[in-house]
Design an enzyme around this catalytic site. Structure first.
Site, short mmCIF file in Angstrom:
data_model
loop_
_atom_site.label_atom_id
_atom_site.label_comp_id
_atom_site.label_asym_id
_atom_site.label_seq_id
_atom_site.Cartn_x
_atom_site.Cartn_y
_atom_site.Cartn_z
CG ASP A 92 -6.21 -4.90 2.24
OD1 ASP A 92 -5.86 -4.43 3.34
OD2 ASP A 92 -6.77 -4.21 1.37
CG ASP A 134 -2.05 0.97 1.12
OD1 ASP A 134 -2.13 1.67 0.09
OD2 ASP A 134 -2.86 1.05 2.06
CB SER A 135 0.53 4.49 -1.67
OG SER A 135 -0.69 4.97 -1.13
CB CYS A 161 -9.31 -26.90 13.96
SG CYS A 161 -10.11 -25.29 14.08
CB CYS A 188 -6.18 -24.53 10.76
SG CYS A 188 -6.96 -24.32 12.37
CG HIS A 235 -9.60 -21.02 13.51
ND1 HIS A 235 -10.08 -22.17 12.92
CD2 HIS A 235 -10.66 -20.15 13.55
CE1 HIS A 235 -11.37 -22.02 12.63
NE2 HIS A 235 -11.74 -20.80 13.01
CB CYS A 260 -11.24 -25.69 10.67
SG CYS A 260 -9.79 -24.66 10.26
#
Length: 376
Positions: A266, A93-94, A309, A306, A335, A304
């Site tokens: 984002d 980002d600027s 989990c 991950c 997660h 999930c």
């Protein structure tokens, strides 16, 4: 490999798009969510963990890296990818939004913005040319033009002046660009005024960029106004270029925006929420500090995959959070980031299989039924 965008499929019933971005550091399937690594790190996670979670691109911030440690140091070490040991794509980002948030410490001028550092109070100036120069030094794959992020609320007159300044800066940013391998995106401003957004979209396309972003949203405006601007502005942008909605991260907002043709997102939401004990699942938002989880042996979410989990209970996560253990931040963030990666995968699959309309309606209905009003 130069920057390219291929539009692979479009859901004609909704406008949702399936695409692929090629960058010097790898391919990105869209729609995509980019975790925020403001200072060259996604808080609480290592680059290896991000890759394991399925992250393909992260966002870093020009303003923060310029102030500390400085782009010259990063460039001397070999660029941002090497500095943070992240071999995959990076969008920078600027710094326009960060400067916008420093209302008491900055002054806008036609040339750029004069501001005082939030770190030590030292005075700095940031021009469109400097923002591009810094990002080229960092070596990011996608650079953003410096823009004037309009506050909310703002009058039509004030918003028009802000939008016109953003267009002037975008023109100067394009002229300042010297690195053809790094993409440059223009940012559309115009507040909640459709006529200004339309003008800005036309002006930006006249200048010509590798991609286009909708800025100045998720800054306090009603959600209906945000979605209205997205729905009216996105069709004005070229089909052959990626479209990026900046800073909007609620899952239902992402799903709604994809239906209007947005490709990139984002937000700090998944990481910040994780550090504050809020965990996202397909059926509920879990505020892990609540006593109801004290003896709960279930994982955060059965479906999930991950690491969190697969290995830990809600009871253990609550214990870590209440004890203020650093591991709580890591496990919670793992997660939440995986939840957002799984969500984007489901979105892409629904577009691919031509049932995005059904998917989005059902997803948003479920999200509306979730009680999430209590702050962690």
């Amino acid at each position: 490999m130069d920057f390219t965008f291929d539009l692979l499929k479009k859901d004609e019933a909704t406008g949702a798009r399936l695409g692929r971005i090629a960058t010097p550091h790898g391919l990105i399937e869209t729609p995509v969510f980019m975790p925020v690594g403001t200072q060259g790190t996604v808080k609480a996670l290592t680059p290896a963990q991000l890759a394991e979670l399925g992250v393909k691109i992260i966002l870093a911030n020009t303003y923060h890296l310029y102030l500390r440690p400085g782009q010259d140091l990063i460039m001397a070490i070999g660029g941002l990818h090497r500095f943070m040991n992240w071999p995959q794509p990076i969008l920078t980002d600027s710094g326009g939004f960060q400067v916008h948030s420093l209302a008491a410490l900055r002054k806008m001028t036609p040339q750029g913005v004069v501001f005082r550092s939030h770190i030590d109070g030292s005075q700095h100036s940031l021009t469109p040319e400097m923002a591009v120069e810094i990002q080229e030094s960092l070596g990011s794959d996608i650079m953003m033009c410096l823009d004037d992020c309009t506050s909310y609320p703002a009058t039509h007159e004030a918003t028009e002046k802000s939008m016109e300044l953003t267009v002037q800066w975008a023109r100067r940013s394009k002229q300042a660009r010297t690195s053809p391998s790094q993409a440059l995106f223009g940012i559309l401003q115009g507040g909640i005024y459709p006529d200004l957004r339309k003008r800005c979209a036309a002006e930006m396309q006249t200048i010509g960029f590798d991609g286009y972003a909708l800025g100045g949203l998720s800054v306090g405006e009603p959600k209906e106004d945000m979605l209205n601007i997205i729905s009216e502005t996105t069709p004005l942008l070229p089909e052959e270029k990626p479209r990026y909605l900046m800073g909007s991260g609620m899952p239902e907002d992402i799903v709604a925006a994809v239906a209007y043709g947005i490709d990139m997102f984002d937000c700090v939401l998944p990481t910040r929420s994780a550090r504050n004990g809020l965990l996202f699942t397909n059926h509920e938002n879990i505020v892990i500090k609540h006593a109801i989880y004290r003896n709960d042996e279930r994982p955060v979410e059965e479906a999930c995959d991950c690491y969190t989990c697969s290995n830990f209970s809600r009871a253990y996560l609550r214990h870590l959070y209440m004890a203020r253990e650093i591991l709580a931040m890591t496990l919670n963030t793992i997660h939440n980031i995986r939840y957002f990666m799984r969500l984007m995968g489901s979105i892409r699959e629904a577009i691919k299989n031509k049932h995005y309309g059904k998917f989005s309606r059902e997803f948003i209905d479920v999200r509306r039924s979730i009680t999430s009003g209590e702050a962690p």
